[in-house]
Enzyme design. Structure first.
Site, PDB file in Angstrom:
ATOM      1  N   ASP A  93       0.857  -1.178   0.000  1.00  0.00           N
ATOM      2  CA  ASP A  93       0.000   0.000   0.000  1.00  0.00           C
ATOM      3  C   ASP A  93       0.894   1.230   0.000  1.00  0.00           C
ATOM      4  O   ASP A  93       1.707   1.419   0.907  1.00  0.00           O
ATOM      5  CB  ASP A  93      -0.883  -0.032   1.268  1.00  0.00           C
ATOM      6  CG  ASP A  93      -2.000   0.987   1.189  1.00  0.00           C
ATOM      7  OD1 ASP A  93      -2.149   1.624   0.122  1.00  0.00           O
ATOM      8  OD2 ASP A  93      -2.718   1.146   2.190  1.00  0.00           O
ATOM      9  N   ASP A  96      -2.852   2.537  -6.099  1.00  0.00           N
ATOM     10  CA  ASP A  96      -1.755   2.573  -5.140  1.00  0.00           C
ATOM     11  C   ASP A  96      -1.704   1.388  -4.199  1.00  0.00           C
ATOM     12  O   ASP A  96      -1.030   1.438  -3.192  1.00  0.00           O
ATOM     13  CB  ASP A  96      -1.795   3.885  -4.350  1.00  0.00           C
ATOM     14  CG  ASP A  96      -3.075   4.020  -3.543  1.00  0.00           C
ATOM     15  OD1 ASP A  96      -4.021   3.257  -3.810  1.00  0.00           O
ATOM     16  OD2 ASP A  96      -3.125   4.878  -2.658  1.00  0.00           O
ATOM     17  N   GLU A  97      -2.463   0.341  -4.460  1.00  0.00           N
ATOM     18  CA  GLU A  97      -2.309  -0.838  -3.612  1.00  0.00           C
ATOM     19  C   GLU A  97      -2.585  -2.107  -4.395  1.00  0.00           C
ATOM     20  O   GLU A  97      -3.343  -2.094  -5.364  1.00  0.00           O
ATOM     21  CB  GLU A  97      -3.201  -0.751  -2.367  1.00  0.00           C
ATOM     22  CG  GLU A  97      -4.661  -0.573  -2.672  1.00  0.00           C
ATOM     23  CD  GLU A  97      -5.518  -0.585  -1.409  1.00  0.00           C
ATOM     24  OE1 GLU A  97      -5.299  -1.450  -0.546  1.00  0.00           O
ATOM     25  OE2 GLU A  97      -6.411   0.265  -1.310  1.00  0.00           O
TER      26      GLU A  97
END
Lengths: 419, 372
Positions: A43, A136-137
């Site tokens: 993350d 973003d993860e």
């Protein structure tokens, strides 16, 4: 206890002291199961804000808020702003009351997408089993990759975050565990620039006092329903009989029973059932040239069709997306009678949608997609009385597909795609 | 304005008006019905700017005048009044209210000025002719199921009414298609219709027109121009814009060389299609027709939900054939057959199939097969 230095990647079987014996770094991670666990969640830390700070180093030590735009809310803020109490999804005026000295920048999605792709490329080097959750993860399953990379998963992950920092200028936090549910919980424990491990041995003790709110899919409503049954924590949940949970909460109950024990059998896979298939292009220069746009429409339709065909899928709805020079978005959709995976049909529908929009360019982006995805058993099964050529074109396309499958992608192309 | 009118007459007139009015309206006056009283009749006029309906009913007019009120509200009130009631409508022209009184019930409805009501411009009709209600009823009833709802092909969103060469000379013809099936219905050409321009009558107009055609004895005065069509009985005048577009050349769609002929009892066939398609939950259920000497097997195979098969005795004397269709389309065209057997003419499993009622060439249906 097995430990790993996250700066020089030294693997230590039994650590004495609190610093790396080789480089002296205090950034060590220690856990009995450190070198055996292989499901991870990565993350990024304040992703949009980190990218913006990378782009403009003058902002590095200042509180930064990414957001505003049309909605007027914080979409991400850096950790300096977080100290002041700014949170994502907070209305902008409130954020600025808490942190008046903050710099506010508008989100630049293209930049984030580009960085996200670069991160994805780094992850692709580690394993094919990647499941992105957003820009973003992502989950990574590194099981069985130890010999290939000559390093246990923990080391590969430490290297990954290091490379993200040095090559891309963004930081991320790692959660390492034995399933997706726990890996995701872990990545949140040590943010930012963190590395947290939840081993099999301590799974139950770790979960016991935690609120059931942590479970994905348990929102305020579900939490209330659970509380009515006296379930607040994982310990409460674990006391319930499997049958009772199932009787009370249906299929969710079954899932809860497993999660209460830290069990989650979901695989890390990018092959989740697709909701839509779409492709888009951002132009180097905004354009209103109809011929150029038409060429793009065809190429995009072909890409979408290729992806649908590759997965034996078809879509019942054709979508068109246009972004104008001033970033306003135009999106149109058209439902078909029977689902399609034929580029020619996708192109014609997208073209009709495009024509219906009228001359509103110049555009900076154009996208074509399929939605309401189904399997392709019923795809393109009924012809069009008024367009008898449609069947021939579909047959020609299938023939061309067969040729490409045998002789390569460029073996046969439409003249239209050369524009 | 002050009138008294019998509840049944009022209900009939108002219900036609309120069905023309669009439910979701941004222009308030379009939700209203224009009531005009003069002599011994009262006239109700409603419009959605594309269709205008004028309904006349006999009434005792004490004081002539005109006003507008919400069509839906007035309709609801009249509908709920007891049968046989005398209803009086009173508007003093000053209070901005219409009083609706019947027995002990009394209502006040807000009005909008009659001057604001948009009255459709009269147009010069090039062609005027008279047709019997049953003739128009057949033309539109048998074609309307094939009207397309696809907005991108707006020119298919209606029935194409025109004059064409059919069996035994010039015919009044209605055609509708959505690209998957097509209906072509002919009727004898009424006197005076020879020079009628072809017009596409919108779906909604077809629905409203149907209400004029229930009585077999009614004669309908039809007027047609390039842009408008009007259907009138002594009580009701329905005027509609026609769809501004070109109906595609449907004649090339109708197959002429289909030689494999199957004759089947239409209602048995429809019932069998209906039964076998039950097992499929798909939105577009495909039914497979397997034909052999005097034998038809209908089957559905839905991997997710099950399979079904039914055999039917038919007249068929050609080579074996397997062909798939959308069950809904088959049901709809089989449902059009009311007198005789359905005669299907096939070519191959990929080509359009033709269906007629017995040897009757005045009603022709085409349906596109599905891959199964």
């Amino acid at each position: 206890m097995p430990s790993l230095c996250r700066d020089c990647f030294l693997q230590i079987e039994s650590l004495t002291g609190r610093r790396c014996p080789a480089c002296g770094s205090p950034r060590l991670v220690s856990h009995p199961e450190l070198f055996t666990l292989s499901i991870a969640h990565m993350d990024c830390d304040a992703f949009y804000a980190s990218v913006e700070k990378r782009e403009n180093p003058a902002l590095r030590d200042r509180p930064l808020i990414v957001g505003g735009g049309t909605r007027g809310v914080v979409s991400t803020c850096c950790y300096i702003a977080r100290i002041k109490g700014v949170r994502s999804a907070m209305p902008m005026f409130q954020a600025l009351k808490l942190c008046p000295e903050a710099v506010v920048v508008k989100p630049r999605m293209e930049l984030y997408v580009e960085t996200s792709r670069a991160i994805r490329a780094l992850m692709d080097e580690l394993t094919p089993a990647i499941e992105p959750l957003s820009l973003d993860e992502a989950f990574l399953d590194l099981t069985g990759t130890e010999r290939l990379h000559r390093a246990p998963p923990a080391v590969q992950l430490a290297r990954l975050t290091k490379r993200m920092e040095t090559e891309l200028g963004v930081t991320g936090s790692i959660g390492l565990s034995h399933n997706k549910f726990l890996a995701k919980l872990a990545s949140d424990l040590d943010k930012p620039r963190g590395f947290a491990v939840i081993g099999k041995a301590e799974t139950e003790t770790f979960l016991r006092p935690k609120s059931v709110r942590l479970i994905w899919g348990v929102g305020p409503a579900a939490q209330q329903a659970l509380e009515k049954s006296g379930i607040r924590t994982f310990a409460d949940l674990a006391r319930w009989d499997r049958k009772d949970l199932a009787a009370r909460f249906g299929a969710t109950g079954e899932r809860l029973w497993h999660l209460a024990r830290g069990q989650d059998a979901r695989r890390v896979s990018s092959h989740e059932p697709l909701k839509s298939i779409s492709n888009e292009t951002t132009f180097n220069e905004d354009t209103a040239d109809p011929d150029l746009l038409d060429g793009h429409l065809w190429r995009l339709a072909e890409k979408v069709a290729d992806r649908a065909k590759a997965r034996d899928l078809a879509g019942r709805v054709v979508t068109l997306k246009l972004k104008r020079a001033d970033f306003t978005l135009i999106s149109r959709r058209h439902a078909l009678r029977d689902p399609t995976q034929i580029a020619d049909r996708i192109y014609r529908e997208a073209r009709a949608l495009f024509d219906a929009v009228g001359p509103r360019g110049p555009y900076r982006l154009i996208g074509v997609g399929l939605a309401e995805i189904t399997d392709d058993a019923q795809a393109d099964s009924s012809g069009d009385l008024l367009d008898p050529e449609a069947r021939k074109r579909a047959e020609a396309e299938r023939a061309a597909d067969a040729i490409r499958a045998r002789f390569g992608k460029q073996a046969i192309v439409k003249g239209r795609s050369l524009r | 304005m002050k009138i008294s009118i019998e509840r049944a007459a009022l209900l009939k007139a108002v219900s036609q008006a309120q069905s023309v009015v669009e439910r979701r309206n941004t222009i308030p006056i379009l939700a209203n019905v224009l009531i005009e009283a003069e002599g011994d009749t009262v006239q109700f006029r409603a419009t959605d700017l594309d269709i205008e309906v004028v309904d006349r009913a006999p009434a005792m007019v004490e004081r002539a005048g005109a006003t507008t009120v919400s069509a839906v509200t007035l309709h609801e009130i009249v509908r709920k009044l007891p049968d046989g009631a005398m209803v009086s409508l009173t508007d003093d022209g000053a209070s901005g209210r219409l009083m609706v009184d019947a027995g002990r019930s009394s209502f006040q409805l807000t009005t909008l000025p009659k001057e604001d009501f948009p009255v459709m411009a009269t147009s010069d009709y090039e062609v005027n002719f008279t047709a019997d209600a049953p003739v128009l009823r057949r033309l539109f009833d048998k074609s309307k199921f094939a009207i397309s709802t696809e907005e991108t092909r707006y020119y298919l969103n209606g029935v194409y009414m025109h004059v064409a060469d059919g069996d035994g000379g010039r015919k009044l013809r209605c055609v509708a298609t959505d690209g998957h099936r097509l209906a072509r219905i002919d009727a004898d050409l009424p006197e005076g219709a020879e020079t009628m321009p072809g017009v596409i009558v919108p779906r909604k107009t077809v629905g409203e027109l149907r209400k004029l055609l229930d009585d077999d004895e009614t004669k309908i005065a039809v007027s047609v121009s390039e842009t408008k069509v009007r259907f009138a009985t002594p009580e009701i005048t329905l005027t509609s814009k026609v769809i501004d577009g070109t109906f595609p050349d449907y004649s090339r769609v109708i197959p002429t060389g289909n030689t494999k002929v199957m004759e089947v009892d239409a209602s048995d066939f429809a019932a069998a299609v209906d039964r076998v398609s039950t097992v499929s939950s798909e939105r577009s259920r495909a039914v497979k027709l397997s034909l052999d000497q005097d034998r038809l097997v209908l089957s559905v195979n839905a991997p997710d939900s099950g399979a079904a098969e039914e055999e039917l005795g038919v007249a068929y004397d050609d080579e074996k054939l397997e062909i798939g269709f959308n069950a809904k389309y088959l049901l709809e065209i089989a449902g059009q057959v009311d007198r005789e057997n359905a005669v299907f003419r096939f070519n191959s499993s990929g080509d359009p199939t033709l269906m007629q009622e017995g040897g009757d060439g005045s009603a022709v249906y085409v349906v596109m097969p599905m891959r199964v």
